[in-house]
Write a protein that holds these residues in place. Structure first.
Motif, PDB file in Angstrom:
ATOM      1  N   UNK A 248     -61.089 -18.749 -25.408  1.00 44.41           N
ATOM      2  CA  UNK A 248     -61.846 -19.290 -24.278  1.00 44.41           C
ATOM      3  C   UNK A 248     -61.310 -18.684 -22.993  1.00 44.41           C
ATOM      4  N   UNK A 249     -62.188 -18.532 -22.002  1.00 46.13           N
ATOM      5  CA  UNK A 249     -61.742 -17.999 -20.712  1.00 46.13           C
ATOM      6  C   UNK A 249     -62.587 -18.568 -19.579  1.00 46.13           C
ATOM      7  N   UNK A 250     -61.951 -18.678 -18.438  1.00 47.38           N
ATOM      8  CA  UNK A 250     -62.630 -19.095 -17.202  1.00 47.38           C
ATOM      9  C   UNK A 250     -62.206 -18.103 -16.136  1.00 47.38           C
ATOM     10  N   UNK A 251     -63.109 -17.178 -15.802  1.00 47.94           N
ATOM     11  CA  UNK A 251     -62.747 -16.069 -14.913  1.00 47.94           C
ATOM     12  C   UNK A 251     -62.563 -16.516 -13.473  1.00 47.94           C
ATOM     13  N   UNK A 252     -61.660 -15.818 -12.765  1.00 48.35           N
ATOM     14  CA  UNK A 252     -61.436 -16.085 -11.348  1.00 48.35           C
ATOM     15  C   UNK A 252     -62.528 -15.454 -10.496  1.00 48.35           C
ATOM     16  N   UNK A 253     -62.686 -15.938  -9.294  1.00 50.83           N
ATOM     17  CA  UNK A 253     -63.757 -15.441  -8.423  1.00 50.83           C
ATOM     18  C   UNK A 253     -63.499 -14.017  -7.932  1.00 50.83           C
ATOM     19  N   UNK A 254     -62.229 -13.608  -7.876  1.00 48.69           N
ATOM     20  CA  UNK A 254     -61.890 -12.256  -7.409  1.00 48.69           C
ATOM     21  C   UNK A 254     -61.220 -11.424  -8.500  1.00 48.69           C
ATOM     22  N   UNK A 255     -61.430 -11.821  -9.752  1.00 50.08           N
ATOM     23  CA  UNK A 255     -60.802 -11.110 -10.866  1.00 50.08           C
ATOM     24  C   UNK A 255     -59.774 -11.979 -11.568  1.00 50.08           C
ATOM     25  N   UNK A 256     -59.345 -11.524 -12.703  1.00 47.55           N
ATOM     26  CA  UNK A 256     -58.363 -12.296 -13.463  1.00 47.55           C
ATOM     27  C   UNK A 256     -58.983 -13.536 -14.077  1.00 47.55           C
ATOM     28  N   UNK A 257     -58.146 -14.551 -14.287  1.00 53.07           N
ATOM     29  CA  UNK A 257     -58.610 -15.770 -14.946  1.00 53.07           C
ATOM     30  C   UNK A 257     -58.026 -17.017 -14.298  1.00 53.07           C
ATOM     31  N   UNK A 258     -58.877 -18.034 -14.155  1.00 52.04           N
ATOM     32  CA  UNK A 258     -58.347 -19.346 -13.813  1.00 52.04           C
ATOM     33  C   UNK A 258     -57.627 -19.912 -15.035  1.00 52.04           C
ATOM     34  N   UNK A 259     -58.189 -19.569 -16.213  1.00 46.34           N
ATOM     35  CA  UNK A 259     -57.573 -19.976 -17.467  1.00 46.34           C
ATOM     36  C   UNK A 259     -58.049 -19.037 -18.572  1.00 46.34           C
ATOM     37  N   UNK A 260     -57.145 -18.654 -19.458  1.00 49.73           N
ATOM     38  CA  UNK A 260     -57.517 -17.860 -20.632  1.00 49.73           C
ATOM     39  C   UNK A 260     -56.674 -18.317 -21.813  1.00 49.73           C
ATOM     40  N   UNK A 261     -57.334 -18.496 -22.947  1.00 52.34           N
ATOM     41  CA  UNK A 261     -56.649 -18.915 -24.179  1.00 52.34           C
ATOM     42  C   UNK A 261     -56.928 -17.857 -25.234  1.00 52.34           C
ATOM     43  N   UNK A 262     -55.872 -17.365 -25.875  1.00 54.13           N
ATOM     44  CA  UNK A 262     -56.073 -16.369 -26.924  1.00 54.13           C
ATOM     45  C   UNK A 262     -55.127 -16.626 -28.088  1.00 54.13           C
ATOM     46  N   UNK A 263     -55.574 -16.189 -29.257  1.00 57.10           N
ATOM     47  CA  UNK A 263     -54.832 -16.372 -30.496  1.00 57.10           C
ATOM     48  C   UNK A 263     -54.095 -15.088 -30.826  1.00 57.10           C
ATOM     49  N   UNK A 264     -52.866 -15.222 -31.324  1.00 54.64           N
ATOM     50  CA  UNK A 264     -52.084 -14.058 -31.760  1.00 54.64           C
ATOM     51  C   UNK A 264     -51.683 -14.275 -33.220  1.00 54.64           C
ATOM     52  N   UNK A 265     -52.011 -13.300 -34.069  1.00 51.51           N
ATOM     53  CA  UNK A 265     -51.653 -13.405 -35.486  1.00 51.51           C
ATOM     54  C   UNK A 265     -50.800 -12.207 -35.885  1.00 51.51           C
ATOM     55  N   UNK A 266     -49.777 -12.465 -36.679  1.00 50.96           N
ATOM     56  CA  UNK A 266     -48.868 -11.404 -37.113  1.00 50.96           C
ATOM     57  C   UNK A 266     -47.642 -12.019 -37.764  1.00 50.96           C
ATOM     58  N   UNK A 267     -46.557 -11.261 -37.791  1.00 51.97           N
ATOM     59  CA  UNK A 267     -45.327 -11.720 -38.441  1.00 51.97           C
ATOM     60  C   UNK A 267     -44.335 -12.261 -37.414  1.00 51.97           C
ATOM     61  N   UNK A 268     -43.853 -13.479 -37.647  1.00 51.75           N
ATOM     62  CA  UNK A 268     -42.862 -14.136 -36.766  1.00 51.75           C
ATOM     63  C   UNK A 268     -43.309 -14.160 -35.304  1.00 51.75           C
ATOM     64  N   UNK A 269     -44.567 -14.500 -35.079  1.00 49.56           N
ATOM     65  CA  UNK A 269     -45.115 -14.460 -33.717  1.00 49.56           C
ATOM     66  C   UNK A 269     -44.510 -15.560 -32.844  1.00 49.56           C
ATOM     67  N   UNK A 270     -44.502 -16.803 -33.344  1.00 46.11           N
ATOM     68  CA  UNK A 270     -43.990 -17.892 -32.515  1.00 46.11           C
ATOM     69  C   UNK A 270     -42.503 -17.717 -32.211  1.00 46.11           C
ATOM     70  N   UNK A 271     -41.747 -17.266 -33.208  1.00 45.50           N
ATOM     71  CA  UNK A 271     -40.316 -17.045 -33.002  1.00 45.50           C
ATOM     72  C   UNK A 271     -40.032 -15.996 -31.938  1.00 45.50           C
ATOM     73  N   UNK A 272     -40.984 -15.079 -31.729  1.00 46.73           N
ATOM     74  CA  UNK A 272     -40.823 -14.014 -30.736  1.00 46.73           C
ATOM     75  C   UNK A 272     -41.315 -14.433 -29.360  1.00 46.73           C
ATOM     76  N   UNK A 273     -42.440 -15.143 -29.312  1.00 45.98           N
ATOM     77  CA  UNK A 273     -43.092 -15.435 -28.030  1.00 45.98           C
ATOM     78  C   UNK A 273     -42.769 -16.815 -27.452  1.00 45.98           C
ATOM     79  N   UNK A 274     -42.095 -17.679 -28.214  1.00 43.42           N
ATOM     80  CA  UNK A 274     -41.952 -19.065 -27.763  1.00 43.42           C
ATOM     81  C   UNK A 274     -41.200 -19.221 -26.447  1.00 43.42           C
ATOM     82  N   UNK A 275     -40.297 -18.285 -26.140  1.00 45.72           N
ATOM     83  CA  UNK A 275     -39.534 -18.407 -24.896  1.00 45.72           C
ATOM     84  C   UNK A 275     -40.312 -17.923 -23.664  1.00 45.72           C
ATOM     85  N   UNK A 276     -41.560 -17.487 -23.863  1.00 40.77           N
ATOM     86  CA  UNK A 276     -42.409 -17.089 -22.736  1.00 40.77           C
ATOM     87  C   UNK A 276     -43.048 -18.294 -22.050  1.00 40.77           C
TER      88      UNK A 276
END
Length: 358
Positions: free
Chosen positions: A149-177
């Motif tokens: 899902x996404x809600x684009x900003x008026x001048x570019x970018x996003x007010x909100x964007x949600x995306x899925x990531x699939x792969x090996x050990x994804x949460x263990x790698x990205x959780x500190x972000x």
């Protein structure tokens, strides 16, 4: 350490037998859990084999040196002993890190949510920059990303964007972000060259399987509406977008990325399930936090974790005091140095806690 490794070997052999049993394969939850454990123990089992061979080489070399009946053999044994003793401390450290218990969630795929914070249009543009940074990083890792899902900003970018990531050990790698990311730069709309500070919030949710969270659909209100933004002729003509509201908790999830109403509902349900799972995980992390104070966190979404300063080409992670003057490459997805440092600090803390085992 050898006693500890023998226990690992026994467990590895046990799981190797279990994962081919028909009753285990039929139990999806157990089968997935055992497969994840199998992958971790397989690598550790190989290190255990190397350790056993190394200790045997040291013992054999010492016996030959003590005997000293053959000068050539003694000289070769001394060389073998020197090589083995040089490798031993390094191998023991590798094994200690591998023996640190992993979080069960680390192997899971994730839902990443980026929301523009303070800073108006500039915050939306920065949220878009973060989205690009993460998708580039995931691409480099060989992970697949999919916008939910996404809600684009008026001048570019996003007010909100949600995306899925699939792969090996994804949460263990990205959780500190997870947390507040701050940017300091001159916005494109700024005419007098003044530096502005804007922010965006990143949330990283482990993707819950159906057996992790049971949702009673009687507790969920389903709304259909027309999609907005890019998407072709079907946009604003068919009610393909789906919004799910979990009445007991008030949590809302929606998806409008797919043209199919059915696919959007499935994706929205995945987001809702992950948010419910994350709520329970946050409670557990809060309980764990009372036992220890971690320098790095994967749950506090209000904490300012990192600053991106464009004037100085600098990125600073405030949790570990890491500063890199490589902003261009980092914004282009090269965040592995930061990820490695955060994981190292976290593992060192866990190793300190588990030191009595060794």
């Amino acid at each position: 350490m050898l006693d500890r490794l023998q226990i690992v070997k026994q467990r590895f052999d046990e799981i190797s037998d279990l994962i081919i049993q028909p009753d285990v394969i039929a139990d999806q939850k157990r089968y997935v859990q055992l497969n994840q454990e199998y992958k971790g123990l397989k690598a550790l089992s190989k290190k255990r084999d190397e350790y056993v061979v190394l200790m045997a080489n040291i013992e054999e070399a010492n016996e030959i040196i003590a005997d000293n009946s053959d000068a050539d053999m003694t000289e070769m044994a001394k060389m073998q002993l020197e090589e083995a003793k040089e490798r031993l401390p390094e191998l023991e450290e590798e094994i200690k890190f591998m023996l640190i218990p992993k979080d069960e969630e680390d192997a899971k795929n994730v839902m990443v949510e980026i929301r523009a914070g303070t800073g108006g249009d500039e915050a939306s543009i920065f949220a878009g920059d973060l989205f690009r940074m993460y998708t580039k990083y995931c691409e480099n890792r060989g992970w697949r990303t999919s916008v939910v899902d996404m809600n684009e900003g008026t001048s570019g970018g996003f007010k909100e964007v949600i995306f899925e990531v699939t792969g090996e050990d994804v949460y263990g790698t990205l959780k500190f972000e997870a947390g507040v990311h701050r940017v300091q730069r001159v916005p494109q709309t700024e005419t007098q060259g003044r530096v502005h500070t804007s922010a965006a919030t990143v949330m990283v949710l482990p993707e819950a399987e159906e057996f992790d969270v049971q949702i009673d659909m009687n507790d969920v209100r389903v709304d259909f509406f027309c999609s907005s933004g890019p998407g072709g002729q079907s946009v604003n003509t068919t009610k393909s977008a789906v919004r799910l509201t979990h009445i007991p908790t008030g949590l809302v999830a929606q998806c409008q990325d797919q043209k199919s109403q059915h696919k959007n509902k499935d994706k929205a349900l995945t987001v809702l399930r992950s948010r419910l799972y994350e709520q329970e995980l946050a409670k557990k992390q809060e309980q764990d936090a009372t036992k220890r104070t971690s320098q790095v966190s994967s749950g506090d979404r209000s904490a300012k974790i990192r600053t991106y300063n464009y004037a100085q080409g600098r990125v600073t992670d405030h949790r570990v005091g890491l500063t890199l003057y490589d902003l261009g490459n980092i914004m282009n997805g090269d965040i592995q140095k930061i990820v490695d440092e955060l994981q190292l600090v976290n593992n060192m803390e866990k190793l300190k806690e588990a030191s009595e085992v060794f």
